[in-house]
Write an enzyme that holds these catalytic residues in place. Structure first.
Site, PDB file in Angstrom:
ATOM      1  N   ARG A 178      -3.980  27.834 -12.314  1.00 50.14           N
ATOM      2  CA  ARG A 178      -3.547  28.174 -10.967  1.00 50.14           C
ATOM      3  C   ARG A 178      -3.915  27.064  -9.982  1.00 50.14           C
ATOM      4  O   ARG A 178      -3.179  26.774  -9.052  1.00 50.14           O
ATOM      5  CB  ARG A 178      -4.206  29.487 -10.551  1.00 50.14           C
ATOM      6  N   GLY A 179      -5.051  26.442 -10.216  1.00 50.68           N
ATOM      7  CA  GLY A 179      -5.499  25.377  -9.337  1.00 50.68           C
ATOM      8  C   GLY A 179      -4.515  24.222  -9.312  1.00 50.68           C
ATOM      9  O   GLY A 179      -4.132  23.738  -8.250  1.00 50.68           O
TER      10      GLY A 179
END
Lengths: 580, 319
Positions: B258-259
Site C-alpha cells: 500500500r505504501g
C-alpha cells in the site's frame, strides 16, 4: 482602574472578574474552577448576573446520554403523532446562556469531546436514530474540577478550550467585600462599546506583546493567545474604554496566560528583545518600537500570578490541568445498554440511556393492529410493545505492574520489567488494554506511569526510572491495590503483576524494621486478595524462597518463580496467567 | 462560514496532503495528527469551500435514478455520537410510522459519496463505526442489510481523520488504511504566530470582509485543484522513478504494497497540481514522508522518528 493587578492577586476577585469577562464575550468559552464550593457558586452567580436575564442555565450530569446532551428523537411525541419528532439536547438549550459541568474530573472523554466539538463549531449536529438536526448554540461553560490528586482533572480537550483556569483553593468568606466593584454593563452601552478594540488589528505591537509573553512562558498552543486578546478586549469594554489599555493586557496575561505557563522565563535581561521580523507584515508599516516597556509589565503581571508550585510541576513535566493519561479511545467502559456492538433487543421502556429498537417495537405491535382497531395509516403501539436495544461492550483491561526497584540487582530487574511493560503496551494497541507502573524502593512506592495506552508517554516515564534502596513491599502492594481499585471504579478490569523477591525490609510506615515489614507486606497482600483483584506474583530472586510463595497465596495470586526473568519470559508468563 | 484555506499560516505539509487528496481521491484518505490548538480541524473544514463542482451523478446518494447538472463536491463532517443507523442509512422512520412504508433513508456515507468524510477526534470514535467507515472506504460501496432492508449504493469518499496522539493512539491496522499521514505542530516563529493571531482575530470579528479579502486566493486554489484533477490521469511515471519509489520503500522497510501505491499516486497528484506532466525525483521526495511515515514498523526502543528515517533513506538514495 484595575487596581487589583497591583495588589496581591485575590483568587476570588479574579474569578469573578473572569466570569464577567466571559459574560461580555462568550467566545472566551468559559472557566475551569477548582476548590471551595461556596466560592465557586459565587463565581457562577456573578457570571449569571453578567448574562442577560432569563437565559438558560443547564447543568450536565455525569451520566448524561447522547440523546439528552446532543438531542435526538422525542419518543412520546413521535408515537403520539405518528411522525418523527426531534428534540434538542442540553447543549442546544444552553444557547446564549451557561453550561455547568459539575464533577468534570469524572467526565468521560467521549462526553468531553462532544462538548468540545460543539464549542468549536458553534452548532450541534445530530445524526442519530433517524434524526438529522442542526442547531446553532453558543454558551459559557463552567467546568467544576473536584479532582484531588494532581493526576485527576477534567478531560484535557475541554480544559484547553476554556480561557480561564482558576484555583479557589483556600479562599475564605466568599461573596462578601470581594467584589472589585466593576460596573455592570447596561444593554444600551453595548452599541457604543461595540467599537472597542477595533484598532487592535492595526497595532501589531499589541498582538506581538501577547504572542511574545505566551512564548516566554512556554505556551505552545495558539488558543491561549487568542483568548488573551479577547480577554483584554473584554476587559477594556468592562472598564468602558474604547481601546485596549496596558492594564487590560496585564490582566489578560495574569488570568489567561499565567496558569498555562509550562516554563519559567529566562532572567529579565535575557528576555528576547530582537526586533520582530518585519516580513510578516501585510501593511508594511515601519517597525520603530523595538521592545515596548509594556511587554515587561505584561510579563511581570503573568509572573506574579504564576502558581506557587509551577516549578515542581514543570520539573515533573506535566501541565497543571488536564487528564491526558486516562486515554480511553473509543473503548467504552459503560456496562449499560448505551453503545457498543448491537446485540438485538429486549422488552423494556426507553429512557435512561436505553434506546428504542424501533423495528422490533413495530414488529411486536404488528399482530395486534386489527384488535386495537386503529385508523388507516396509523400504528397503535402500547407500552408492552416497546423494545430497547442491547449492546455488547468490552470492558477495558488495565495491567498494573508493581516492580521492586530496590537493592543492587534492581537495575537489571527494572530493565526487564520495563521491557515487559513495553511489550504489553505494543499489544495494548490491538487489544485496547492499558498498562500502569508502580515502583517501590527506598521507603515509599511511587506511581511511575499512571494507566496509559500512549507509547510516547510510557517511553518517557520508563526511561528514567531510578533503582536502589530498601524494599517497602507493603507500600508497593498498597499502591498497586489503590490503582487497581481506582481502575475498577472506572469500570475497567484490573490485573496486578508484582515483580519482587518477596523480601520486605521496610514497613508500611517507612521504618526499617524487618519483622514489621514482613507482617505489613503479608497484610497488604491479603488486602489485595480480599479486594478480589486478579494478580500474578513473579518471584525474581535468584533462589526462590517460601516468603514469595506465601505472599502469593495470601494475595490469591498465581506464583511464578522466575529466577532470571527477562522481558519476553515475563510477558509470556503474564499472557498465560491472564488466560488461566 | 469556515476560515479560508489560503489564509492558514504555515502548516504547509498539511495543506499539501489535503490538496493531493482533493486532486486524486483514490489516495485513500488523510490522517492529521497534532497537539491541541494547532489548527487541524480549521484546515480540514476550510477545504470544503475549495472543492470544484462535479457532475451530479458522481456525488451524493445514487439510487439509480438519473440526475443532471453539477453539484459541489460533498463535504460531510461526521459528528461524534453519530449512531450506526445514521452513518450507513436505515429505515425511514417517518414513513414507517406514518404510512407503514418500508423505505430506505440514506445515511452519511451516501451523502459523502464522491466527496469527503471528515472525522474529528477519530481516536475517540467508537470502534465499530471506525471499522465500518474503513470497510466502506476501501470497497467504495455501502451494503445495508438491516431493518428488513437490503440496499447497496456507491459510497466512494476520501476519509479525513484528525486526532491528538496524547488522547490515545490509533490502532496500527487503522492507521495503515489512511493514504497519507500528517504531523502538525504549532509554528514556533514569533512572526508567524503574530500573523495567525491577527488573521484569526480579523476572521472572528469581520468574517465576511475577511473572506472577501481572501476570495481571489481561494479561487486560484480551486482552479489549481480542478486543473490537477483534469490532468492527473495523464501524468506519467518513468521506470527510473518507479524503481526509486520501490527502493525507498524497501530501504525504510515500509510494510505492505500500500505504501508504494500511495507513494506513486500522491507523487502523480503532486505533479498534476503543479501542472507538470511527468513525475520527477523531487515529487517523490516531497510526498515520501506523507505516504510512508505511518507504515514503518515501529520499534519501541528506537527513538528516531519515522520522518527522520525516511529522510535518511532519501539522502542515501540520492547519494
Amino acid at each position: 482602574m484595575i487596581a487589583s493587578s497591583d495588589a496581591t492577586p485575590n483568587a476570588l476577585a479574579d474569578a469573578i472578574l473572569a466570569a464577567r469577562l466571559c459574560a461580555i464575550d462568550p467566545r472566551l468559552c468559559g472557566l475551569v474552577l477548582r476548590g471551595d464550593p461556596d466560592a465557586r457558586n459565587a463565581v457562577i452567580a456573578a457570571l449569571q448576573a453578567g448574562l442577560p436575564a432569563d437565559v438558560a442555565v443547564r447543568r450536565v450530569p455525569l451520566h448524561v446520554d447522547d440523546e439528552r446532551l446532543l438531542g435526538g428523537i422525542d419518543l412520546t411525541e413521535t408515537l403520539a403523532r405518528g411522525e418523527a419528532v426531534s428534540r434538542i439536547g442540553l447543549l442546544a438549550e444552553a444557547d446564549g446562556g451557561m453550561l455547568v459541568l459539575p464533577m468534570a474530573d469524572r467526565l468521560s472523554d467521549a462526553t468531553a469531546a462532544r462538548i468540545a466539538a460543539v464549542i468549536d463549531t458553534g452548532e450541534v449536529v445530530i445524526e442519530r436514530d433517524g434524526i438529522a438536526l442542526r442547531a446553532g448554540t453558543r454558551f459559557v461553560t463552567v467546568v467544576l474540577d473536584d479532582g484531588i490528586e494532581p493526576e485527576e482533572g477534567p478531560p484535557a480537550a475541554l480544559v484547553e478550550r476554556m480561557a480561564f483556569w482558576i484555583d479557589l483553593e483556600g479562599v475564605r468568606s466568599p461573596g462578601l467585600g470581594q467584589d472589585p466593584g466593576y460596573p455592570v454593563l447596561a444593554p444600551e452601552d453595548d452599541r457604543m462599546l461595540e467599537q472597542v478594540g477595533c484598532e487592535a488589528a492595526e497595532t501589531p505591537e499589541l498582538l506581538e506583546v501577547v504572542v511574545r509573553t505566551a512564548a516566554v512562558l512556554g505556551i505552545d498552543s495558539i488558543r491561549p493567545v487568542l483568548f488573551a486578546l479577547r480577554a483584554a478586549r473584554a476587559s477594556a469594554k468592562l472598564a468602558r474604554r474604547c481601546a485596549i489599555a496596558d492594564a487590560d493586557l496585564t490582566l489578560a496575561a495574569r488570568l489567561v496566560l499565567a496558569p498555562r505557563a509550562t516554563r519559567m522565563p529566562a532572567p529579565a535581561d535575557e528576555t528576547p528583545s530582537e526586533p520582530p521580523p518585519p516580513s510578516q507584515r501585510d501593511d508594511g508599516e515601519e517597525d520603530s518600537a523595538v521592545t515596548a516597556p509594556i511587554e515587561d509589565i505584561v510579563l511581570a503581571a503573568a509572573l506574579a500570578a504564576l502558581p506557587k508550585n509551577v516549578l515542581a510541576r514543570i520539573a515533573a513535566g506535566r501541565s497543571r490541568r488536564g487528564r491526558n493519561i486516562n486515554a480511553r479511545g473509543g473503548g467504552e467502559r459503560r456496562k449499560s445498554s448505551v453503545r457498543g456492538r448491537p446485540m438485538g433487543a429486549r422488552a423494556g421502556v426507553p429512557g435512561g440511556g436505553q434506546r428504542l429498537a424501533l423495528i422490533d417495537t413495530l414488529r411486536a405491535a404488528a399482530p395486534w393492529q386489527t384488535v386495537r382497531k386503529c385508523g388507516p395509516g396509523r400504528v397503535a403501539i402500547r407500552r408492552d410493545d416497546l423494545r430497547v436495544r442491547r449492546f455488547e461492550t468490552r470492558a477495558e483491561a488495565v495491567t498494573i505492574f508493581a516492580v521492586d526497584a530496590s537493592g543492587s540487582s534492581a537495575l537489571a530487574r527494572l530493565a526487564e520489567a520495563k521491557g515487559a511493560v513495553e511489550l504489553l503496551l505494543a499489544e495494548a494497541y490491538v487489544k485496547r488494554a492499558q498498562v500502569a507502573l508502580v515502583a517501590f524502593r527506598g521507603s515509599t512506592a511511587e506511581i511511575v506511569l499512571p494507566p496509559t495506552r500512549s507509547l510516547a508517554r510510557a517511553r518517557r516515564s520508563l526511561a528514567d526510572l531510578p533503582g536502589g534502596g530498601g524494599t517497602p513491599l507493603a507500600a508497593g502492594l498498597n499502591a498497586a491495590r489503590d490503582l487497581a481499585e481506582a481502575a475498577r471504579a472506572r469500570g475497567r478490569t484490573p490485573f496486578v503483576v508484582i515483580l519482587t523477591d518477596g523480601r520486605a525490609n521496610i514497613a508500611a510506615d517507612g521504618s526499617a524494621v524487618r519483622n514489621r515489614a514482613q507482617t505489613d507486606a503479608t497484610s497488604a497482600a491479603k488486602a489485595v486478595g480480599a479486594a478480589g483483584i486478579p494478580a500474578a506474583f513473579i518471584d525474581i530472586s535468584a533462589r526462590s524462597r517460601p516468603e514469595g510463595a506465601a505472599l502469593a497465596a495470601a494475595m490469591g495470586a498465581r506464583y511464578l518463580p522466575l529466577p532470571r526473568a527477562d522481558a519476553t519470559a515475563v510477558h509470556a508468563a503474564i499472557s498465560q496467567a491472564r488466560k488461566a | 462560514m469556515s476560515f479560508p484555506f489560503s489564509a492558514i499560516v504555515g502548516q504547509d505539509e498539511m495543506k499539501l496532503a489535503l490538496l493531493i487528496a482533493a486532486v486524486d481521491p483514490r489516495i485513500g484518505g488523510v490522517m492529521v495528527f497534532g497537539d491541541r490548538g494547532t489548527g487541524k480541524s480549521t484546515a480540514v473544514r476550510s477545504l470544503a469551500a475549495l472543492l470544484p463542482h462535479v457532475p451530479a451523478e458522481q456525488a451524493g446518494y445514487q439510487d439509480g435514478s438519473p440526475c443532471k447538472g453539477s453539484v459541489p463536491v460533498p463535504f460531510v463532517d461526521l459528528p461524534l455520537g453519530a449512531t450506526e443507523d445514521r452513518v450507513v442509512g436505515a429505515l425511514d422512520l417517518e414513513r414507517a410510522l406514518g404510512a407503514g412504508i418500508k423505505a430506505f433513508e440514506p445515511g452519511l456515507l451516501a451523502r459523502a459519496n464522491g466527496g469527503f468524510l471528515y472525522v474529528d477526534e477519530v481516536n475517540l470514535l467508537e470502534d465499530h463505526i471506525v471499522d465500518l467507515l474503513l470497510d466502506v472506504a476501501a470497497s467504495g460501496e455501502n451494503v445495508v442489510e438491516r431493518d428488513g432492508l437490503s440496499v447497496r449504493h456507491p459510497a466512494r469518499f476520501v476519509l479525513i481523520g484528525s486526532g491528538n496522539p496524547e488522547e490515545g493512539e490509533l490502532r496500527p491496522q487503522l492507521l495503515d488504511r489512511f493514504g497519507l499521514s500528517v504531523e502538525v505542530r504549532t509554528p514556533q516563529d514569533l512572526g508567524q504566530r503574530v500573523e495567525i493571531l491577527k488573521r484569526c482575530d480579523m476572521f472572528e470579528r469581520e468574517p465576511v470582509a475577511f473572506a472577501a479579502k481572501w476570495h481571489r486566493a481561494e479561487r486560484k486554489t480551486v482552479k489549481r485543484i480542478a486543473a490537477g484533477r483534469a490532468v492527473v490521469a495523464s501524468v506519467t511515471l518513468s521506470d527510473a522513478i518507479l524503481a526509486l519509489a520501490s527502493r525507498l520503500c524497501l530501504n525504510v522497510a515500509a510494510d505492505g504494497l500500500r505504501g508504494e501505491l500511495t507513494l506513486m499516486r500522491s507523487a502523480r497528484a503532486l505533479a498534476a497540481l503543479e501542472g507538470v506532466c511527468e513525475v520527477d525525483a523531487g515529487h517523490i521526495a516531497r510526498v515520501a514522508p506523507l505516504a510512508l511515515r505511518h507504515r514503518l514498523r515501529r520499534d519501541v526502543l528506537d527513538e528516531t522518528g519515522s520522518t527522520a528515517r525516511i529522510e535518511r533513506a532519501l539522502e542515501e538514495l540520492a547519494a
